[in-house]
Motif scaffolding. Structure first.
Motif, mmCIF file in Angstrom:
data_model
loop_
_atom_site.group_PDB
_atom_site.id
_atom_site.type_symbol
_atom_site.label_atom_id
_atom_site.label_comp_id
_atom_site.label_asym_id
_atom_site.label_seq_id
_atom_site.Cartn_x
_atom_site.Cartn_y
_atom_site.Cartn_z
ATOM 1 N N ALA A 19 0.895 -0.979 -0.504
ATOM 2 C CA ALA A 19 0.035 0.086 -0.012
ATOM 3 C C ALA A 19 1.031 1.395 -0.015
ATOM 4 O O ALA A 19 0.005 2.582 -0.455
ATOM 5 C CB ALA A 19 -1.119 0.017 1.306
ATOM 6 N N LEU A 20 2.003 1.446 0.331
ATOM 7 C CA LEU A 20 2.720 2.211 0.397
ATOM 8 C C LEU A 20 4.127 1.831 0.497
ATOM 9 O O LEU A 20 4.497 0.591 1.287
ATOM 10 C CB LEU A 20 2.964 2.853 2.132
ATOM 11 C CG LEU A 20 1.714 3.125 2.927
ATOM 12 C CD1 LEU A 20 1.739 3.920 4.261
ATOM 13 C CD2 LEU A 20 0.820 4.408 1.951
ATOM 14 N N ASN A 21 4.888 2.299 -0.493
ATOM 15 C CA ASN A 21 5.774 1.620 -1.165
ATOM 16 C C ASN A 21 7.383 3.096 -0.831
ATOM 17 O O ASN A 21 7.380 3.909 -2.070
ATOM 18 C CB ASN A 21 6.001 1.701 -2.171
ATOM 19 C CG ASN A 21 7.098 0.554 -3.411
ATOM 20 O OD1 ASN A 21 8.082 0.920 -2.422
ATOM 21 N ND2 ASN A 21 6.881 -0.245 -4.679
ATOM 22 N N ASN A 22 7.797 3.216 -0.037
ATOM 23 C CA ASN A 22 8.641 4.081 0.097
ATOM 24 C C ASN A 22 8.677 5.436 0.108
ATOM 25 O O ASN A 22 9.199 6.355 -1.151
ATOM 26 C CB ASN A 22 9.601 4.028 -0.459
ATOM 27 C CG ASN A 22 11.683 4.681 -0.104
ATOM 28 O OD1 ASN A 22 11.891 4.286 0.942
ATOM 29 N ND2 ASN A 22 12.640 4.333 -0.836
ATOM 30 N N ILE A 23 7.767 6.239 0.365
ATOM 31 C CA ILE A 23 7.232 7.751 0.638
ATOM 32 C C ILE A 23 7.569 8.117 1.617
ATOM 33 O O ILE A 23 7.713 8.156 2.631
ATOM 34 C CB ILE A 23 5.319 7.694 1.098
ATOM 35 C CG1 ILE A 23 4.320 6.673 -0.717
ATOM 36 C CG2 ILE A 23 4.960 9.200 1.195
ATOM 37 C CD1 ILE A 23 3.168 7.347 0.221
ATOM 38 N N SER A 24 7.805 9.637 0.869
ATOM 39 C CA SER A 24 9.346 10.753 1.212
ATOM 40 C C SER A 24 8.478 11.532 1.372
ATOM 41 O O SER A 24 8.054 12.167 0.020
ATOM 42 C CB SER A 24 10.813 10.642 1.325
ATOM 43 O OG SER A 24 11.267 9.309 1.865
ATOM 44 N N LEU A 25 7.646 12.688 1.986
ATOM 45 C CA LEU A 25 7.148 14.039 1.995
ATOM 46 C C LEU A 25 7.519 14.758 2.798
ATOM 47 O O LEU A 25 7.596 14.707 3.960
ATOM 48 C CB LEU A 25 5.355 13.917 2.036
ATOM 49 C CG LEU A 25 5.055 13.256 -0.205
ATOM 50 C CD1 LEU A 25 3.553 13.082 -0.075
ATOM 51 C CD2 LEU A 25 5.314 14.069 -0.538
ATOM 52 N N ASP A 26 7.454 15.870 2.788
ATOM 53 C CA ASP A 26 7.433 17.283 3.764
ATOM 54 C C ASP A 26 6.330 18.052 3.726
ATOM 55 O O ASP A 26 6.328 18.971 2.326
ATOM 56 C CB ASP A 26 8.729 18.121 3.243
ATOM 57 C CG ASP A 26 9.809 17.229 3.836
ATOM 58 O OD1 ASP A 26 10.548 16.408 5.486
ATOM 59 O OD2 ASP A 26 10.849 17.582 3.449
ATOM 60 N N VAL A 27 5.390 18.094 4.344
ATOM 61 C CA VAL A 27 4.346 18.897 4.025
ATOM 62 C C VAL A 27 4.165 19.868 5.544
ATOM 63 O O VAL A 27 4.651 19.918 6.527
ATOM 64 C CB VAL A 27 2.921 17.741 4.659
ATOM 65 C CG1 VAL A 27 2.308 18.501 4.496
ATOM 66 C CG2 VAL A 27 3.233 16.538 4.025
ATOM 67 N N PRO A 28 4.620 20.990 4.222
ATOM 68 C CA PRO A 28 4.221 22.470 5.268
ATOM 69 C C PRO A 28 2.923 22.789 6.041
ATOM 70 O O PRO A 28 2.122 22.401 5.624
ATOM 71 C CB PRO A 28 4.952 23.730 4.524
ATOM 72 C CG PRO A 28 4.066 22.971 3.296
ATOM 73 C CD PRO A 28 4.133 21.595 2.981
#
Length: 297
Positions: A19-28
């Motif tokens: 379902a999730l495959n190495n997700i990277s995010l910066d959310v301001p």
């Protein structure tokens, strides 16, 4: 506590679905749109951020808080409106909101009454505060969902598919409500409806099959496609031919004939006319088109 940081998040279910495959995010701070089709992994990510399930790998931080190890601390500053939530049909919105406020630790009666009253006004439910929730429309229930999510003045607000099933008038009311919330809060709006993100969000990401395909500011992403989107009305039996020759990102029918939209670096001639790029083109280019090197460059 102004940023949510997601790093290398992975989740595989027992049935083998990743379902999730190495997700990277910066959310301001502000409104952040998470756009993707049904089954893209959005709800899995939302439940993980809301401390309802653990990933197999990865790190999530909200300011100085570790979301995966400091769950109680995160819940104290979290507001969550899931895709589906239950309400007691024979209780009024005022009574249930007051009860939920107690559960969230607002024990002072006068303070609680003031907060409940303010939120009912904010969500335009004050006039129906005595009405049982069973008589609420879908949009009213969603607005009540936002009211309960705001009880603890959250630093992180997660809203999962909030406008699915709402009529245009209720959707607009919901847009107006959400647009006021992003000034001092990290607000994540998870949706498969492009207009939700276009109307509300200053930052966004497109997710599909558990991967982040694209991230950026909607207006900047649209600008990268400007002058590269063309359309043409074709015959039904020509669709496969055009799909082989051009990068077709969408097709729809008008008066019985397909209209195709293609992305091309220069005017393809042959009856194509240029069209103004919009966020739907950005979305389709990622989900249904070939690898979108134009946008990722």
């Amino acid at each position: 506590m102004n940023t949510l940081s997601i790093s290398n998040l992975t989740k595989t279910y027992a049935n083998g679905i990743k379902a999730l495959n190495n997700i990277s995010l910066d959310v301001p701070k502000g409104m952040f749109g998470l756009l993707g089709p049904n089954g893209a992994g959005k709800s899995t990510l939302m439940r993980t951020l809301a401390t309802l399930q653990d990933p197999d790998e990865g790190v999530i931080s909200l300011g100085n808080l570790n979301v995966l190890t400091q769950k109680n601390e995160v819940r104290n500053v979290l507001g969550y409106l899931p895709q589906e939530f239950g309400l007691y049909p024979k209780i009024s919105s005022e009574v249930l909101l007051n009860h939920l406020a107690v559960l969230k630790g607002i024990t002072d009666k006068k303070e609680r009454q003031e907060i409940v009253k303010a939120l009912l006004y904010k969500t335009n439910l004050y006039d129906v505060r005595k009405q049982n929730l069973g008589g609420f429309s879908g949009g009213m229930k969603q607005r009540f969902g936002i009211a309960q999510a705001l009880l603890n003045n959250p630093k992180l607000l997660i809203v999962d598919e909030p406008t699915a099933g709402l009529d245009p008038a209720e959707r607009n009311r919901f847009y107006n409500l959400l647009s006021e919330l992003g000034e001092n809060t990290v607000v994540i709006l998870s949706t498969h409806i492009v207009d939700d993100v276009k109307e509300l969000c200053t930052n966004m990401a497109i997710i599909n099959q558990g991967r982040v395909l694209l991230r950026g500011k909607p207006l900047q992403l649209i600008a990268r496609l400007e002058g590269k989107v063309y359309q043409k009305t074709i015959e039904k039996n020509e669709l496969k031919l055009y799909q082989k020759k051009y990068r077709v990102i969408s097709e729809k029918f008008f008066q019985g004939k397909p209209i195709i939209h293609v992305i091309h670096d220069k005017h393809p001639e042959n009856g194509f006319v240029p069209v103004k790029a919009d966020l739907e083109h950005v979305y389709f280019s990622q989900i249904y088109g070939q690898e979108a090197s134009i946008l990722k460059s």
